[in-house]
Structure formats: C-alpha cells, structure tokens
Design a protein around this motif. Sequence first.
Motif, mmCIF file in Angstrom:
data_model
loop_
_atom_site.group_PDB
_atom_site.id
_atom_site.type_symbol
_atom_site.label_atom_id
_atom_site.label_comp_id
_atom_site.label_asym_id
_atom_site.label_seq_id
_atom_site.Cartn_x
_atom_site.Cartn_y
_atom_site.Cartn_z
ATOM 1 N N ASP A 10 42.854 42.305 45.021
ATOM 2 C CA ASP A 10 44.128 41.748 44.364
ATOM 3 C C ASP A 10 45.113 42.762 44.955
ATOM 4 O O ASP A 10 44.854 43.283 45.852
ATOM 5 N N GLY A 14 45.704 40.772 47.873
ATOM 6 C CA GLY A 14 45.738 39.593 47.349
ATOM 7 C C GLY A 14 46.955 38.736 47.524
ATOM 8 O O GLY A 14 46.831 37.598 47.389
ATOM 9 N N TYR A 92 44.259 36.104 43.186
ATOM 10 C CA TYR A 92 45.294 35.247 42.754
ATOM 11 C C TYR A 92 44.989 33.583 43.091
ATOM 12 O O TYR A 92 45.697 32.949 43.535
#
Length: 119
Positions: A10, A14, A92
């Motif tokens: 992330d 990400g 994501y």
Amino acid sequence: MQRLFVMFPDRAPGVGLVLLRLGLCAAVLTLPMAPTGWLQLASLAAACLLLVGVWTPLAAVALLLMMGLHAASHWAWLPLPAALLLLGPGAYSLDARRFGRRVLRQSPGGGTGRDHPKE
C-alpha cells in the motif's frame, strides 16, 4: 490469490502499482492490434480486469501472450504485463480487497474466532 503474492503493498508502492495497471490499460487501448475481433475483445476484457484489479495474474498472462503474438510491433510494452504478473495487484485493487491479508483473532471464550480483514 494470497498464495501467489507475498504481500499487497500500500501507500507509495501501491500507488505505483495502480499507475502501472493504468499505464498498461492505456497501452492496450491505444496500441493497434490485429484486425481479428477475438484478439481485440480479449485484450479489452483483460484491460478492464486490470483497470479494477480483478484476477490480475490471469489478465497479466493474457496480455503478455496477446502482446507476444505481436512482438514485432509491441516488444517495448512486454515488460509491463510481466512486471505486473511478478509484483501483484497491490493494496488498491479488488484482488486485495477479496484475497488480502487476514488476521486470526481469538475470541474471549477461548475459541478461535472468524477470519477478519486486517484493519
């Protein structure tokens, strides 16, 4: 899916994977493909899957094979699906939402609770 990838990064990594997915989708939509309809349809379907991050390994392999069929004109784009195949979808994506890390919590009564998403 979780067994395929060690983690779903992330933050900045990400976001980098989101940009990689978007760039690959843009390349697929703008590069001229062969006049055969099935190849264009399969490329569009794989690009749509990558756009939202669903079945990322399958879509990346499909694009790698389809771009490989036209290696003479698309050889410079071949590292994109290969990199996405090796790196994974990222945090994501819908793959991460569905198959991301789970934490096993023990209930106060001593039993093992359900799998809960990591918060």
